[in-house]
Design a protein around this motif. Structure first.
Motif, PDB file in Angstrom:
ATOM      1  N   GLU A 165       0.812  -1.311  -0.134  1.00 18.37           N
ATOM      2  CA  GLU A 165       0.093  -0.105  -0.048  1.00 18.37           C
ATOM      3  C   GLU A 165       0.878   1.391  -0.021  1.00 18.37           C
ATOM      4  OE1 GLU A 165      -3.177   2.198   2.656  1.00 18.37           O
ATOM      5  OE2 GLU A 165      -2.912   0.016   2.920  1.00 18.37           O
ATOM      6  N   PRO A 166       2.018   1.146   0.918  1.00 15.49           N
ATOM      7  CA  PRO A 166       2.683   2.854   0.765  1.00 15.49           C
ATOM      8  C   PRO A 166       3.271   2.866  -0.576  1.00 15.49           C
ATOM      9  CG  PRO A 166       3.358   1.497   2.828  1.00 15.49           C
ATOM     10  CD  PRO A 166       2.268   0.505   1.971  1.00 15.49           C
ATOM     11  N   PHE A 167       3.571   1.899  -1.267  1.00 14.89           N
ATOM     12  CA  PHE A 167       4.237   2.042  -2.616  1.00 14.89           C
ATOM     13  C   PHE A 167       3.158   2.366  -3.617  1.00 14.89           C
ATOM     14  CE2 PHE A 167       6.647  -1.160  -0.318  1.00 14.89           C
ATOM     15  CZ  PHE A 167       7.976  -0.610  -0.474  1.00 14.89           C
ATOM     16  N   LEU A 168       1.800   2.357  -3.407  1.00 14.70           N
ATOM     17  CA  LEU A 168       0.979   2.359  -4.396  1.00 14.70           C
ATOM     18  C   LEU A 168       0.009   3.908  -4.225  1.00 14.70           C
ATOM     19  CD1 LEU A 168      -0.620  -1.088  -4.496  1.00 14.70           C
ATOM     20  CD2 LEU A 168       1.207  -0.091  -5.876  1.00 14.70           C
ATOM     21  N   GLY A 169       0.253   4.317  -2.989  1.00 15.18           N
ATOM     22  CA  GLY A 169      -0.531   5.522  -2.665  1.00 15.18           C
ATOM     23  C   GLY A 169      -0.026   6.708  -3.363  1.00 15.18           C
ATOM     24  N   PRO A 170      -0.659   7.992  -2.856  1.00 12.92           N
ATOM     25  CA  PRO A 170      -0.450   9.236  -3.443  1.00 12.92           C
ATOM     26  C   PRO A 170       0.956   9.968  -2.845  1.00 12.92           C
ATOM     27  CG  PRO A 170      -2.298   9.537  -1.926  1.00 12.92           C
ATOM     28  CD  PRO A 170      -1.806   7.931  -1.904  1.00 12.92           C
ATOM     29  N   SER A 171       1.644   9.404  -1.884  1.00 16.15           N
ATOM     30  CA  SER A 171       2.680  10.111  -1.304  1.00 16.15           C
ATOM     31  C   SER A 171       3.843  10.186  -2.470  1.00 16.15           C
ATOM     32  CB  SER A 171       3.335   9.227  -0.207  1.00 16.15           C
ATOM     33  OG  SER A 171       2.537   9.106   0.892  1.00 16.15           O
ATOM     34  N   HIS A 172       4.528  11.302  -2.400  1.00 12.76           N
ATOM     35  CA  HIS A 172       5.670  11.550  -3.395  1.00 12.76           C
ATOM     36  C   HIS A 172       6.660  10.494  -3.081  1.00 12.76           C
ATOM     37  CE1 HIS A 172       8.048  14.110  -6.097  1.00 12.76           C
ATOM     38  NE2 HIS A 172       8.950  14.123  -5.241  1.00 12.76           N
ATOM     39  N   ILE A 173       7.463  10.676  -1.996  1.00 16.96           N
ATOM     40  CA  ILE A 173       8.365   9.740  -1.737  1.00 16.96           C
ATOM     41  C   ILE A 173       8.486   8.683  -0.763  1.00 16.96           C
ATOM     42  CG2 ILE A 173      11.131   9.687  -1.237  1.00 16.96           C
ATOM     43  CD1 ILE A 173      10.670  10.866  -4.008  1.00 16.96           C
ATOM     44  N   VAL A 174       8.741   7.414  -0.675  1.00 18.54           N
ATOM     45  CA  VAL A 174       8.537   6.395   0.281  1.00 18.54           C
ATOM     46  C   VAL A 174       9.791   5.794   0.304  1.00 18.54           C
ATOM     47  CG1 VAL A 174       7.452   4.209   0.866  1.00 18.54           C
ATOM     48  CG2 VAL A 174       6.107   6.080  -0.204  1.00 18.54           C
ATOM     49  N   PHE A 175      10.431   5.598   1.719  1.00 17.75           N
ATOM     50  CA  PHE A 175      11.784   5.185   1.945  1.00 17.75           C
ATOM     51  C   PHE A 175      12.822   5.768   0.961  1.00 17.75           C
ATOM     52  CE2 PHE A 175       8.439   1.685   2.159  1.00 17.75           C
ATOM     53  CZ  PHE A 175       8.199   1.865   3.902  1.00 17.75           C
ATOM     54  N   CYS A 176      12.657   7.155   0.923  1.00 14.96           N
ATOM     55  CA  CYS A 176      13.736   7.791   0.182  1.00 14.96           C
ATOM     56  C   CYS A 176      13.861   7.383  -1.445  1.00 14.96           C
ATOM     57  CB  CYS A 176      15.175   7.476   0.598  1.00 14.96           C
ATOM     58  SG  CYS A 176      15.134   8.151   2.238  1.00 14.96           S
ATOM     59  N   THR A 177      12.755   6.796  -1.997  1.00 16.30           N
ATOM     60  CA  THR A 177      12.756   6.081  -3.300  1.00 16.30           C
ATOM     61  C   THR A 177      11.543   7.005  -3.871  1.00 16.30           C
ATOM     62  OG1 THR A 177      13.738   4.158  -2.617  1.00 16.30           O
ATOM     63  CG2 THR A 177      12.524   4.435  -4.772  1.00 16.30           C
ATOM     64  N   ASN A 178      11.584   7.213  -5.341  1.00 13.66           N
ATOM     65  CA  ASN A 178      10.533   7.648  -6.143  1.00 13.66           C
ATOM     66  C   ASN A 178       9.712   6.321  -6.650  1.00 13.66           C
ATOM     67  OD1 ASN A 178       8.626   8.589  -7.843  1.00 13.66           O
ATOM     68  ND2 ASN A 178      10.095  10.259  -8.817  1.00 13.66           N
ATOM     69  N   TYR A 179       8.862   6.030  -6.116  1.00 15.53           N
ATOM     70  CA  TYR A 179       8.049   4.736  -6.363  1.00 15.53           C
ATOM     71  C   TYR A 179       7.000   4.904  -7.559  1.00 15.53           C
ATOM     72  CZ  TYR A 179       4.135   6.674  -4.051  1.00 15.53           C
ATOM     73  OH  TYR A 179       3.157   7.355  -3.560  1.00 15.53           O
ATOM     74  N   ARG A 180       6.953   6.327  -8.128  1.00 11.21           N
ATOM     75  CA  ARG A 180       5.416   6.376  -8.892  1.00 11.21           C
ATOM     76  C   ARG A 180       5.711   6.244 -10.270  1.00 11.21           C
ATOM     77  NH1 ARG A 180       5.006  12.374  -7.910  1.00 11.21           N
ATOM     78  NH2 ARG A 180       6.985  12.204  -8.471  1.00 11.21           N
ATOM     79  N   LYS A 181       7.020   5.609 -10.757  1.00 15.28           N
ATOM     80  CA  LYS A 181       7.124   5.368 -12.190  1.00 15.28           C
ATOM     81  C   LYS A 181       7.063   3.992 -12.415  1.00 15.28           C
ATOM     82  CE  LYS A 181      10.146   9.150 -12.618  1.00 15.28           C
ATOM     83  NZ  LYS A 181      11.595   9.559 -13.045  1.00 15.28           N
ATOM     84  N   ALA A 182       6.790   3.022 -11.344  1.00 14.21           N
ATOM     85  CA  ALA A 182       6.486   1.560 -11.452  1.00 14.21           C
ATOM     86  C   ALA A 182       5.318   1.092 -11.988  1.00 14.21           C
ATOM     87  CB  ALA A 182       6.864   1.015  -9.947  1.00 14.21           C
ATOM     88  N   VAL A 183       5.448  -0.049 -12.327  1.00 14.47           N
ATOM     89  CA  VAL A 183       4.138  -0.732 -12.968  1.00 14.47           C
ATOM     90  C   VAL A 183       3.908  -1.917 -12.281  1.00 14.47           C
ATOM     91  CG1 VAL A 183       2.943  -2.013 -15.120  1.00 14.47           C
ATOM     92  CG2 VAL A 183       4.365   0.162 -15.299  1.00 14.47           C
ATOM     93  N   ILE A 235      -7.686  -2.086  -2.219  1.00 15.47           N
ATOM     94  CA  ILE A 235      -9.189  -1.971  -2.612  1.00 15.47           C
ATOM     95  C   ILE A 235      -9.913  -1.047  -2.010  1.00 15.47           C
ATOM     96  CG2 ILE A 235     -11.433  -3.007  -3.587  1.00 15.47           C
ATOM     97  CD1 ILE A 235      -9.681  -5.578  -3.982  1.00 15.47           C
ATOM     98  N   GLN A 236      -9.726  -0.902  -0.701  1.00 16.90           N
ATOM     99  CA  GLN A 236     -10.630   0.243  -0.212  1.00 16.90           C
ATOM    100  C   GLN A 236     -10.088   1.457  -0.229  1.00 16.90           C
ATOM    101  OE1 GLN A 236      -9.785  -0.939   4.204  1.00 16.90           O
ATOM    102  NE2 GLN A 236     -11.293  -2.729   3.942  1.00 16.90           N
ATOM    103  N   GLN A 237      -8.698   1.743  -0.576  1.00 18.61           N
ATOM    104  CA  GLN A 237      -8.002   3.024  -0.790  1.00 18.61           C
ATOM    105  C   GLN A 237      -8.284   3.267  -2.426  1.00 18.61           C
ATOM    106  OE1 GLN A 237      -7.294   5.001   1.769  1.00 18.61           O
ATOM    107  NE2 GLN A 237      -7.926   3.297   3.241  1.00 18.61           N
ATOM    108  N   LYS A 238      -8.779   2.634  -3.227  1.00 19.17           N
ATOM    109  CA  LYS A 238      -8.755   2.580  -4.735  1.00 19.17           C
ATOM    110  C   LYS A 238      -7.379   2.970  -5.264  1.00 19.17           C
ATOM    111  CE  LYS A 238     -13.520   4.406  -3.899  1.00 19.17           C
ATOM    112  NZ  LYS A 238     -14.245   3.393  -4.333  1.00 19.17           N
ATOM    113  N   LEU A 239      -6.658   1.919  -4.913  1.00 17.02           N
ATOM    114  CA  LEU A 239      -5.298   2.176  -5.451  1.00 17.02           C
ATOM    115  C   LEU A 239      -5.040   1.516  -6.876  1.00 17.02           C
ATOM    116  CD1 LEU A 239      -3.158   2.068  -2.135  1.00 17.02           C
ATOM    117  CD2 LEU A 239      -4.158   3.947  -3.198  1.00 17.02           C
ATOM    118  N   ILE A 240      -6.013   0.544  -7.392  1.00 13.98           N
ATOM    119  CA  ILE A 240      -5.935  -0.096  -8.660  1.00 13.98           C
ATOM    120  C   ILE A 240      -6.463   1.007  -9.684  1.00 13.98           C
ATOM    121  CG2 ILE A 240      -6.673  -2.123  -9.810  1.00 13.98           C
ATOM    122  CD1 ILE A 240      -6.680  -3.748  -7.251  1.00 13.98           C
TER     123      ILE A 240
END
Length: 342
Positions: A196-214, A270-275
């Motif tokens: 969930e932390p990797f899929l949500g709207p936060s900008h950086i997680v664990f010092c890593t930009n995760y938003r470009k992943a599939v 699914i609850q957080q509508k992250l899909i």
């Protein structure tokens, strides 16, 4: 270039040359400085590597072999995935939209649902092929199979720790990483919620930009909903292409969320509508199965064997009993049946 520190060469009394003692001292000092420089580089190398990895994970300039070819992806899906107009539209459109955004708000998360043999694994492989050029052999395409990697349900807490560490580490290596989770219908419930932390709207997680992943999840859960809609559509005389994503997506999400054997059972993802989308793979008709047979025959150099196409079509089991509309195994058993009739 390093100058030789040997004694030979110009004599001590020659103009412009150092006395022998001074030359020895200078040579020793030069060696010490060279060794010191090497030690400093060795000491700082791990730090430099860390900063390089962080830079690659956050910036747009490190591509980690990321070479997306969207045109080939669209053509491959259109040409080789039979009977899946929703898949062709959704996957192509979402991948294009995601890659065109240089600063996406969140990663692309697709959940594939449908009966066995309808093309779910094939399309996930195509993503790896056309985004990295090497499909599953790429070090940046990671596939997890529930029965292989997470076989013991009571070890779910250990699996959560390991999965979190694995995803975090590989995102640091390559922000464009692809993660594929197969057999979600057999995944221990609660395990994938660690993502969930990797899929949500936060900008950086664990010092890593995760938003470009599939992320791609593959499951047969929800096939009853999909097949029911497909049968009803056929019985009403409507065209297959009349089925829309709106006819199925919410019903699939609800079925998956409420299935207590599913990896998404009461999932916070699914609850957080992250899909991004639940992608339905429709059951295949006889015509689609015969196209699968013909395609595989051509790959073997037997394009003209219409007799094999017809024989395989007759040997496939179709459902429901009244109507015989759709193959129970899709194209999954086609290769073995070709071997039988060829």
């Amino acid at each position: 270039m390093f100058r030789s520190c040997g004694v030979g060469g110009a004599g001590a009394g020659e103009t412009g040359s150092l006395p022998h003692t001074d030359r020895s001292a200078s040579c020793t000092m030069g060696k010490m400085l060279a060794v010191l420089c090497i030690l400093v580089l060795l000491a700082y190398c791990p730090v430099l590597c860390v900063f390089q990895k962080l830079y690659c994970s956050i910036s747009d300039s490190c591509d980690c072999d990321f070479r997306p070819n969207i045109r080939d992806l669209e053509w491959d899906i259109y040409k080789n995935v039979f009977g899946q107009h929703l898949v062709q539209d959704i996957v192509s459109e979402e991948v294009v939209k995601f890659l065109q955004n240089k600063n996406p708000e969140r990663p692309l998360v697709l959940s594939f649902h449908g009966s066995s043999g309808t093309g779910k694994t094939l399309v996930s492989s195509m993503l790896g092929t056309h985004l990295f050029g090497s499909a599953m052999s790429s070090p940046y395409v990671h596939q997890f199979v529930a029965t292989l990697h997470f076989p013991v349900p009571h070890q779910v807490q250990q699996y959560r720790r390991e999965l979190k560490s694995w995803v975090q580490g590989n995102l640091t290596e390559c922000a464009h990483s692809i993660f594929i989770f197969d057999e979600m219908e057999k995944m221990p419930p609660g395990l994938v919620d660690v993502l969930e932390p990797f899929l949500g709207p936060s900008h950086i997680v664990f010092c890593t930009n995760y938003r470009k992943a599939v992320y791609v999840f593959i499951s047969t859960t929800g096939e009853e909903v999909i097949n029911t809609v497909a049968v009803e559509n056929r019985q009403s005389g409507r065209e297959r292409e009349a089925i829309t994503l709106g006819d199925l997506e919410d019903a699939i999400a609800l079925a998956v969320y409420n299935n207590n054997t599913s990896g998404f059972f009461q999932s916070s993802i699914i609850q957080q509508k992250l899909i991004t989308h639940f992608v339905p793979f429709l059951p295949l008709s006889r015509g689609h199965v015969e196209r699968c047979v013909r395609s595989q025959l051509c790959q073997r150099g037997h394009c003209q064997r219409s007799d094999v196409v017809e024989a395989v079509g007759r040997d496939v089991i179709f459902h429901p009993v009244q109507g015989q509309y759709f193959s129970t195994t899709g194209c999954k058993a086609v290769s073995a049946k070709i071997d039988l009739f060829l």
